[in-house]
Design a protein around this motif. Structure first.
Motif, PDB file in Angstrom:
ATOM      1  N   LEU A  67     -13.363  -8.495  -0.366  1.00  0.00           N
ATOM      2  CA  LEU A  67     -13.585  -8.562   1.077  1.00  0.00           C
ATOM      3  C   LEU A  67     -12.407  -9.228   1.782  1.00  0.00           C
ATOM      4  CD1 LEU A  67     -17.385  -9.443   1.193  1.00  0.00           C
ATOM      5  CD2 LEU A  67     -16.281  -7.207   1.329  1.00  0.00           C
ATOM      6  N   LYS A  68     -11.780 -10.223   1.138  1.00  0.00           N
ATOM      7  CA  LYS A  68     -10.614 -10.899   1.719  1.00  0.00           C
ATOM      8  C   LYS A  68      -9.452  -9.922   1.896  1.00  0.00           C
ATOM      9  CE  LYS A  68      -8.223 -13.918  -0.844  1.00  0.00           C
ATOM     10  NZ  LYS A  68      -7.742 -15.179  -1.461  1.00  0.00           N
ATOM     11  N   ALA A  69      -9.136  -9.149   0.869  1.00  0.00           N
ATOM     12  CA  ALA A  69      -8.029  -8.187   0.945  1.00  0.00           C
ATOM     13  C   ALA A  69      -8.334  -7.092   1.971  1.00  0.00           C
ATOM     14  CB  ALA A  69      -7.753  -7.583  -0.424  1.00  0.00           C
ATOM     15  N   LEU A 144       6.161  -3.924   4.216  1.00  0.00           N
ATOM     16  CA  LEU A 144       6.570  -5.313   3.983  1.00  0.00           C
ATOM     17  C   LEU A 144       5.667  -6.274   4.747  1.00  0.00           C
ATOM     18  CD1 LEU A 144       8.555  -7.481   2.943  1.00  0.00           C
ATOM     19  CD2 LEU A 144       9.999  -6.963   4.927  1.00  0.00           C
ATOM     20  N   ASP A 145       5.332  -5.944   5.994  1.00  0.00           N
ATOM     21  CA  ASP A 145       4.476  -6.830   6.799  1.00  0.00           C
ATOM     22  C   ASP A 145       3.123  -7.050   6.138  1.00  0.00           C
ATOM     23  OD1 ASP A 145       6.498  -6.972   8.664  1.00  0.00           O
ATOM     24  OD2 ASP A 145       5.584  -5.528  10.038  1.00  0.00           O
ATOM     25  N   LEU A 146       2.501  -5.970   5.674  1.00  0.00           N
ATOM     26  CA  LEU A 146       1.201  -6.098   5.027  1.00  0.00           C
ATOM     27  C   LEU A 146       1.333  -6.846   3.702  1.00  0.00           C
ATOM     28  CD1 LEU A 146      -1.801  -5.610   4.787  1.00  0.00           C
ATOM     29  CD2 LEU A 146      -1.325  -3.285   4.021  1.00  0.00           C
ATOM     30  N   LEU A 151       0.207 -11.700   0.531  1.00  0.00           N
ATOM     31  CA  LEU A 151       0.755 -12.796  -0.280  1.00  0.00           C
ATOM     32  C   LEU A 151       0.489 -14.161   0.355  1.00  0.00           C
ATOM     33  CD1 LEU A 151       4.111 -11.158  -1.382  1.00  0.00           C
ATOM     34  CD2 LEU A 151       2.125 -11.639  -2.831  1.00  0.00           C
ATOM     35  N   ARG A 152       0.586 -14.242   1.686  1.00  0.00           N
ATOM     36  CA  ARG A 152       0.305 -15.510   2.373  1.00  0.00           C
ATOM     37  C   ARG A 152      -1.135 -15.957   2.147  1.00  0.00           C
ATOM     38  NH1 ARG A 152       3.772 -13.927   6.644  1.00  0.00           N
ATOM     39  NH2 ARG A 152       2.062 -12.815   7.600  1.00  0.00           N
ATOM     40  N   THR A 156      -5.118 -12.152  -5.356  1.00  0.00           N
ATOM     41  CA  THR A 156      -4.821 -12.026  -6.779  1.00  0.00           C
ATOM     42  C   THR A 156      -4.852 -10.557  -7.180  1.00  0.00           C
ATOM     43  OG1 THR A 156      -7.156 -12.367  -7.300  1.00  0.00           O
ATOM     44  CG2 THR A 156      -5.714 -14.314  -7.356  1.00  0.00           C
ATOM     45  N   GLY A 157      -4.084 -10.231  -8.198  1.00  0.00           N
ATOM     46  CA  GLY A 157      -4.048  -8.857  -8.690  1.00  0.00           C
ATOM     47  C   GLY A 157      -3.055  -7.971  -7.980  1.00  0.00           C
TER      48      GLY A 157
END
Length: 169
Positions: A67-69, A144-146, A151-152, A156-157
């Motif tokens: 859900l976070k991603a 790159l933006d996404l 990453l910020r 994980t994964g």
């Protein structure tokens, strides 16, 4: 704009491994035209292991997002339809809710690893996440933006390989 292909990350060796997934639904329906045929919610059991880490991104047998991603991707207002997938470890009783995404897909582009200093006719799209289909597989491509946003938030994964997009000849 720079693009990256989502790749295997070291922690994916501990990601949940779905059991008996084949035949639950037709994986060929994981595309915009087949989205209505996908079940609204699906439960999969996973291979029991005390080393399992519920990673934010799972790539096999199909792309699954925590859900976070999924929320980070929605911030970029990309066209993305999702179905719920619940992963359950029947031994430990642990479970996690994931999203099965369906993104825009093209077979008009090809990807190749970025060559430093090489001059080529690369393509830039006004998209932050999409699929590129070739004869062997579907590649998940992100901007790159996404990538930086994911990453910020320490997803994980997520393994990344810088690529170039070119129009197929």
């Amino acid at each position: 704009m720079k693009y990256f292909e989502i790749q295997e990350a070291p922690e994916l060796k501990y990601a949940p491994q779905l059991e008996n997934w084949y035949g639950k639904f037709d994986v060929r329906d994981i595309r915009l035209e087949g989205f209505p045929r996908l079940p609204d919610r699906q439960l999969f059991t996973i291979k029991p292991s005390d080393r399992t880490i519920f990673t934010d991104i799972i790539q096999f047998p199909f792309l699954l997002l925590s859900l976070k991603a999924a929320e980070v991707i929605r911030m970029y207002r990309e066209r993305c339809f999702c179905r719920d997938v619940i992963l359950l470890d029947q031994i430990s009783g642990k479970s996690e809710l994931y999203q099965l995404p369906v993104f825009d897909e093209t077979d008009k582009l090809s990807i190749r690893e970025r060559q430093d200093g090489a001059q080529s006719e690369t393509v830039e799209l006004d998209k932050h996440i999409f699929w590129v289909r070739d004869s062997l597989k579907r590649h998940t491509v992100i901007s790159l933006d996404l990538a930086e946003s994911l990453l910020r938030r320490e997803v994980t994964g997520l393994g990344l390989r810088e690529i170039e997009l070119t129009v197929k000849e």
